[in-house]
Design a protein around this motif. Sequence first.
Motif, PDB file in Angstrom:
ATOM      1  N   LYS A  47       0.891  -1.196  -0.056  1.00 50.60           N
ATOM      2  CA  LYS A  47       0.139  -0.059   0.054  1.00 50.60           C
ATOM      3  C   LYS A  47       0.698   1.383  -0.025  1.00 50.60           C
ATOM      4  N   THR A  48       1.859   1.386   0.876  1.00 54.11           N
ATOM      5  CA  THR A  48       2.700   2.419   1.042  1.00 54.11           C
ATOM      6  C   THR A  48       3.571   2.742  -0.161  1.00 54.11           C
ATOM      7  N   THR A  49       3.859   1.481  -0.811  1.00 52.66           N
ATOM      8  CA  THR A  49       4.641   1.761  -2.131  1.00 52.66           C
ATOM      9  C   THR A  49       3.827   2.309  -3.205  1.00 52.66           C
ATOM     10  N   MET A  72       4.328   7.983   2.919  1.00 52.50           N
ATOM     11  CA  MET A  72       3.468   8.126   4.029  1.00 52.50           C
ATOM     12  C   MET A  72       3.888   7.470   5.474  1.00 52.50           C
ATOM     13  N   ASP A  73       4.771   6.818   5.547  1.00 52.90           N
ATOM     14  CA  ASP A  73       5.206   6.215   6.891  1.00 52.90           C
ATOM     15  C   ASP A  73       6.130   7.230   7.657  1.00 52.90           C
ATOM     16  N   SER A  74       5.490   8.256   8.041  1.00 57.47           N
ATOM     17  CA  SER A  74       6.658   9.469   8.538  1.00 57.47           C
ATOM     18  C   SER A  74       6.783   9.183  10.036  1.00 57.47           C
ATOM     19  N   ILE A  83       6.541  -1.217   8.673  1.00 60.49           N
ATOM     20  CA  ILE A  83       5.229  -1.470   8.406  1.00 60.49           C
ATOM     21  C   ILE A  83       4.380  -0.057   8.918  1.00 60.49           C
ATOM     22  N   THR A  84       3.194   0.053   8.348  1.00 57.46           N
ATOM     23  CA  THR A  84       2.515   1.317   8.523  1.00 57.46           C
ATOM     24  C   THR A  84       1.803   1.081   9.838  1.00 57.46           C
ATOM     25  N   MET A  85       1.906   2.218  10.758  1.00 60.08           N
ATOM     26  CA  MET A  85       0.958   1.971  11.906  1.00 60.08           C
ATOM     27  C   MET A  85       0.002   3.014  12.007  1.00 60.08           C
ATOM     28  N   ILE A 106      -5.615   8.280   1.347  1.00 61.36           N
ATOM     29  CA  ILE A 106      -5.313   7.872   2.805  1.00 61.36           C
ATOM     30  C   ILE A 106      -4.574   6.398   2.700  1.00 61.36           C
ATOM     31  N   ASP A 107      -3.520   6.420   3.298  1.00 65.53           N
ATOM     32  CA  ASP A 107      -2.806   5.080   3.280  1.00 65.53           C
ATOM     33  C   ASP A 107      -2.931   4.612   4.593  1.00 65.53           C
ATOM     34  N   SER A 108      -3.418   3.414   4.918  1.00 66.56           N
ATOM     35  CA  SER A 108      -3.768   2.749   5.823  1.00 66.56           C
ATOM     36  C   SER A 108      -2.696   1.591   6.523  1.00 66.56           C
ATOM     37  N   PRO A 109      -2.806   1.177   7.440  1.00 63.58           N
ATOM     38  CA  PRO A 109      -1.864   0.275   7.845  1.00 63.58           C
ATOM     39  C   PRO A 109      -2.677  -1.233   7.707  1.00 63.58           C
TER      40      PRO A 109
HETATM   41 MG   LIG Z   1       2.000   0.644   4.505  1.00 69.24          MG
END
Ligand SMILES: [Mg+2]
Length: 1139
Positions: A47-49, A72-74, A83-85, A106-109
């Motif tokens: 997702k984040t990629t 988006m993984d700030s 991983i996205t949190m 919106i990027d989500s975990p």
């Molecule tokens: Mg992610």
Amino acid sequence: MCDAYLMFSHRKQGTMVLSSLDKIIHLQKNTANIRNICVLAHVDHGKTTLADCLISSNGIISSRLAGKLRYMDSREDEQVRGITMKSSAISLHYTTGNEEYLINLIDSPGHVDFSSEVSTAVRICDGCIIVVDAVEGVCPQTQAVLRQAWLENIRPVLVINKIDRLIVELKFSPQEAYAHLKNILEQINALTGTLFTSKVLEERADRETESRVNPSSEPGEQVYDWSAGLEDTDDSHLYFSPDQGNVVFTSAVDGWGFGVEHFAKIYSQKIGIKKEVLLKTLWGDYSINMKAKKIVKAKGKKPLFVQLILENIWSLYDAVLKKDREKIDKIVTSLGLKIGAREARHSDPKVQINAICSQWLPISHAVLAMVCQKLPSPLDMAAERVERLLCAGSQAFDSLPPETQALKAAFMKCGSEDTDPVIIFVSKMFAVDAKALPQNRPRLLTQEEIAQRRERARQRHAEKLAATQGQAPAEPPQDGSAPETSPKGEQPKGDEPRVESAALRSPPQDGDGQESFVAFARVFSGVARRGKRIFVLGPKYSPVEFLRRVPLGFNTPLEDLPPIPHMACCTLENLYLLMGRELEDLEEVPPGNVLGIGGLQDFVLKSATLCSVLSCPPFIPLSFEATPIVRVAVEPKHPSEMPQLVKGMKLLNQADPCVQVLIQETGEHVLVTAGEVHLQRCLDDLTERFAKIQISVSEPIIPFRETITKPPKVDMVNEEIGKQQKVAVIHQTKEDQSKIPEGVQVDADGLITMTTPNKLATLSVRALPLPEEVTQILEENSDLIRSLEQLTSSVNEGRDAQMIHQKTQEKIREFKGKLEQYLTGRKWRNTVDQIWSFGPRKCGPNILVNKSEDFQNSVWTGPAIKASKEASRYRDLGNSIVSGFQLATLSGPMCEEPLMGVCFVLERWDLSKLEEQGSGGRHGQEQRDVAQDAQREGEACAGGGEQPGLPDGGSEPSEKTSQKGEPSPTDCYGPFSGQLIATMKEACRYALQVKPQRLMAAMYTCDIMATGDVLGRVYAVLSKREGRVLQEEMKEGTDVFTVKAVLPVAESFGFADEIRKRTSGLASPQLLFSHWEVVPSDPFWVPTTEEEYLHFGEKADSENQARKYMNAVRKRKGLSVEEKIVEHAEKQRTLSKNK
Ligand SMILES: [Mg+2]
Ligand SMILES: Nc1nc2c(ncn2[C@@H]2O[C@H](COP(=O)(O)OP(=O)(O)OP(=O)(O)O)[C@@H](O)[C@H]2O)c(=O)[nH]1
């Protein structure tokens, strides 16, 4: 196959430019061209990629960094762990043809622990991109997010990502890849199908599709009729199919992606077959006869998708990986691409592939074009979604006040006139460093300003140079020389040298590292303006209640309003555009946009509805998939820092949608989180951001439930409990019963009879284990039970119940029916009708059944209406019985954990003594609050007054004294209702203790993906931790296995890490709380028969899992633990035998 490249000519497709803030502000006003979308997927599916790729198309990050940066993984831990949190939003600008779109992405975990972040994201979106890893396929979280999207009523499109892995890792041929992709699509459509038919969606389904068309049974024949059947029915959007344009295939790391439309366009020009036809046939079992320019339906032949699309991609990868320069050049020229010399010579094939593919098939175009075409704008919000959002609980939309119903139109119109109501939903609060807020941050410099600064720097340098050379400066340094270079209204005072481009402004007044909260929100109607006064509605606010309190209605001027519960008034202080890591100041935000709002932290805890009119009800609460289950107690390392900890916990609670922060009765500060990863993140946040102190963390507190079972048929050595052994068992039960004090009568079949201390009332209670299915039904319907109880109690109190939704009534009937279905047999006859209450907290998985003849009361109908005085007394005191039951179910006798699956039957409830005594005495008791004395004296009274087994006789003394007219000695026991509560509670506890008690452990379901070679190790870890494998499946065409197992929460700590370590990172489990399971061993078990002695030894100290759990809980709670330290077993045995 390379010839195919000749067919392509690279055309300028949708273009994206680095958008200025002004542009975005302009686009925000064109509601029809706004898309609010979120990216949802299983963990690590990209997702984040993918978000990176889309962001780079706007020039916010460079395309070289896209996929590596994970913009988006700030958070630092997000970057470290990979991983996205947290979900975060960014606004992108996309142009295609003449249309310009604003995409709020919106990027989500994807990790289960953070699924609450997904809930906060889907609420404020209209559509979503579901990403699926082409190798891993549909995974547990894919199902979960799809379900969440459905429940929120938002429309999905599909991105099948990581296609490159099929080429490079799995080394599939194009044909195999096609079959594999088809399989994935089938899986996900099957999932959609089940969701669709599932109960939740039944009614939607009925309305939306008359005929449910299965995509695989598409009207194939019609395709031959080149034009017919193309404007298909509109239910197609429910299913994913490339020909519907709602699926694209991508490789986010390599920067490419396509939908079949792209190729349909190109080939229709080249082969001369209509684009519409190609669109229909590029996916599916169709092949082409090039000569006849005819497409035929043919199974077994090479499908068009393989021939015209996949083979081209495969041969490109092949050429690059084999470093076939000639072929690469040929492809590049045939596609009309221009590859930079640096990329072309790069030794890493990835770089080359990226350079070629991202020009040939730009991923952002493929994805964003699909988003703009297939996902709805805020204007297309379904009426049904609006109704659902506004109707909390069991209310019917039609039953809401007319002003409220009128808001539906406002939602759907997204009006931006001043007369339109402003409605905003805040789905979460997130913390940002106050320094990062736009108002506290240096403004970006314009080109001119940069030039000026450069000039100044040069000057300073010259001055310095001159100074060192002992010369006077040519010009004196200008004090505050360049007001034009500083941000508006911020005059730099000092003459100290300034660092170029560094912070111009001193840190904000409120100190360094101060956290500031920003609300993550969306405007549903009206324009949100800075400085506007707005109402904040809590979840319990109700417009109906408002009308009841305020006779003048919703138009009452603010000054005249009485205080209204669950409502506050505040000002929209700061509005922000959410740009990933950055925030930009906005003056106003038109409807249909996602935004950040500052200055709400004192008004909003986690989520809220903001509205300019009071006729608006609060939105229904977010539905969270994960249950917070992992508890730890925290305390500061230095006790003096307690206030910081308390403050920090408060902030953390606000900043996380899912965490629970509480103070237990024991005084401990407890954090409840969704899982280990979530826990770690919360602790990091606490120590580094919110409390900024060292904390010590307890071992995880594991929740248990207490229950009872049927008496066992076999003993611990699996011998049937025969007559002789039974003697021993009964002997043991007798011993157990010795725990029960005198004055409590126990029948052989477990009926407990107890009298209140003042001897005026007698209760007989029995505990029965509920069938498992019933417990499950109760668990599943807790919300329904809550509304049922509310309804009954409001009827009891004489208030007319709010109009109950037809659907809810139906559900209640259905629920009752199900209970009846499982509670059959002689033992349970009429039980369902006699259910009086559910507990604990009036909605739990235990029931109280009233079989007393004197008084009927049922949760379904309310108390039986009998006019007699007697009946009214029973009714008045009924609440005490229920409270006693609630208390008993809240904490059981084993280790004070809540009960589960227990049915308490009140067989008899005798108040005749009270009747005899007359109401005078009762009044006297109730009015005098002698609770404190009662305790002291109570003990004394209880000592002499009670006669075991003779509850009736025991009441004599009290009768006598009350007749004398003196203060009755029963007064010392406190109010009668209180005595009833306590007696009921105790009776329930004893009723439990005479039955075989068991602990129930919380269980996770655990999904592990592992390759075949590490599978054995995964099993080893699972079995060591008492896990049980339910299912093992091999993903088709790969050597990846998915293992589904259950694992006790108590054994799960460090599980994920252990699995990862043992498998060198090749397997990683996803743990999700699923259910409660009875721990089979008896915590109180001691060997009683010869065989058992032989088998388990006399000390009986072999593992007793249940006792271990029970004692651990008791120890933690500071309860006495009976640990038998049996030194001389022989002796003890003889002792007890001698007794
Ligand atoms: Mg992610
Ligand atoms: N081979 C390949 N790897 C990819 C692709 N897209 C993403 N990845 C890799 O997959 C891993 C996970 O990517 P992320 O974008 O962080 O995944 P995510 O879905 O955001 O993960 P969470 O936010 O933790 O749920 C990274 O190592 C990426 O490099 C792709 O198209 N092909």
